[in-house]
Enzyme design. Structure first.
Site, mmCIF file in Angstrom:
data_model
loop_
_atom_site.group_PDB
_atom_site.id
_atom_site.type_symbol
_atom_site.label_atom_id
_atom_site.label_comp_id
_atom_site.label_asym_id
_atom_site.label_seq_id
_atom_site.Cartn_x
_atom_site.Cartn_y
_atom_site.Cartn_z
ATOM 1 N N ASN A 60 47.600 -25.426 -2.611
ATOM 2 C CA ASN A 60 46.555 -24.720 -2.545
ATOM 3 C C ASN A 60 45.571 -24.793 -1.052
ATOM 4 O OD1 ASN A 60 43.858 -23.512 -3.552
ATOM 5 N ND2 ASN A 60 43.050 -25.313 -2.956
ATOM 6 N N TYR A 89 45.407 -15.598 10.101
ATOM 7 C CA TYR A 89 45.090 -16.012 8.699
ATOM 8 C C TYR A 89 45.989 -15.063 7.873
ATOM 9 C CZ TYR A 89 42.946 -16.942 4.061
ATOM 10 O OH TYR A 89 42.556 -17.004 2.880
ATOM 11 N N ALA A 114 48.439 -13.281 8.137
ATOM 12 C CA ALA A 114 49.838 -13.406 8.736
ATOM 13 C C ALA A 114 50.463 -14.624 8.139
ATOM 14 C CB ALA A 114 50.228 -13.436 10.226
#
Lengths: 80, 243
Positions: free
Chosen positions: B88, B151, B153
């Site tokens: 995460n 971000y 990508a």
């Protein structure tokens, strides 16, 4: 044969599901059907568990024979 | 639902990661939490006291390989296995094309995708049939989002990586799926400009910003046996942003 050598051979037997007689220094990755990519990961798990070490990914990639496995254990502080 | 399962969660100190930790602890999971924040220990203690589950706090940076190895090594010692891995931890980088600093871009990719590749390779050694990998991407990784090209990508890479390993691991009975949150109320999104914030909320079909708990509930589904036949999927949690 040292205790740790015997343990290493047993790692190959348990991890790859092969006879102990096949586990010589000359045994290499993909030289037997059982030592494929899936068997390789099972073997690594067996070695890490038995010797209580955590192998670097680069070392796992380079571990391509029984002889190299012995050398690698020495690197991780296991006397062979 | 996850009683006795061993779960690793990165980015667990706040936002979506914290909500997942709270949700999983409430249904009996033993947790290994990772975050950079020293406050993680307090969360671990609180979850242990509230739910009686084992909770270990690992304070460090997911870009640090020895840290990741230490986390997996701790799982080996505590339980000998990992049942669920939740990747995460992530960072957002804003900047229009032509104004994207490369050092920040490298750092974004280091945290958002390279750390996931690294940790997953170590963790999968302790995973067996029934295990589940949940990688948190973003709607930006599915559709792209203006002003966050790097971000977007990096999150797109998370999706591609997950789809590939889902194929590799299916034969071993290990599942891998992507959570793609939309606009969620976290510290990360609160750091966006007011104009961005307003535009994002206006783009949500259900008319409200998502809460971390909305994402955690879907993570619970993916972690549990309720999703035993689900792998290689990208699950949007976005209130209709993609509709």
């Amino acid at each position: 044969m040292t205790d740790n050598e015997a343990k290493l051979i047993d790692c190959f037997v348990q991890g790859l599901g092969i006879e102990a007689g096949l586990v010589t220094d000359d045994l290499t990755y993909n030289s037997v059907r059982q030592w494929d990519s899936v068997g390789h990961m099972a073997l690594m798990t067996e070695i890490e568990t038995v010797f209580d070490i955590m192998l670097d990914t680069e070392d796992i990639i380079g571990l391509s024979s029984v002889a190299k496995a012995k050398a690698l254990l020495v690197k991780y502080g296991v006397a062979i | 639902m996850l009683k006795g399962k061993v779960v690793v969660i990165t980015g667990a100190s706040r936002g979506i990661g914290r909500a997942i930790a709270e949700q999983f602890a409430a249904v009996g999971a033993d947790l290994h939490l990772c975050a950079r924040s020293a406050g993680l220990a307090g969360l671990a203690t609180a979850l242990h006291e509230a739910h009686g589950v084992q909770v270990a706090a690992h304070v460090g940076d997911v870009q640090d390989t020895p840290f990741l190895k230490g986390v997996v090594g701790a799982c080996r010692k505590s339980h000998g296995r990992i049942d669920v891995l939740v990747n995460n931890a992530g960072v957002i980088q804003q900047g229009l094309l032509g104004m994207i600093p490369m050092d920040q871009t490298r750092a974004t990719f280091e945290t958002n995708i390279l750390a996931i590749v690294n940790l997953t390779q170590y963790a999968v050694r302790l995973m067996g049939p029934g295990a589940s990998i949940i990688n948190v991407a973003s709607i930006a990784g599915v559709r792209g989002m203006e002003g966050t090209a790097a971000y977007s990508a990096s999150k797109g890479a998370v999706i591609s990586f997950t789809l590939a390993i889902a194929k590799e691991l299916a034969g071993q009975g290990i599942r891998a799926n992507v959570l793609a949150p939309g606009f969620i109320d976290t510290d990360m999104t609160r750091g966006l400009t007011a104009e961005w914030f307003r535009k994002r909320v206006e783009s949500i079909g259900m008319g409200r910003i998502g809460q971390p708990e909305d994402v955690a509930k879907v993570a619970l589904f993916l972690a549990s046996d309720l999703s035993a036949y689900v792998t290689g999927q990208v699950i949007g949690v976005d209130g209709g942003m993609q509709a």
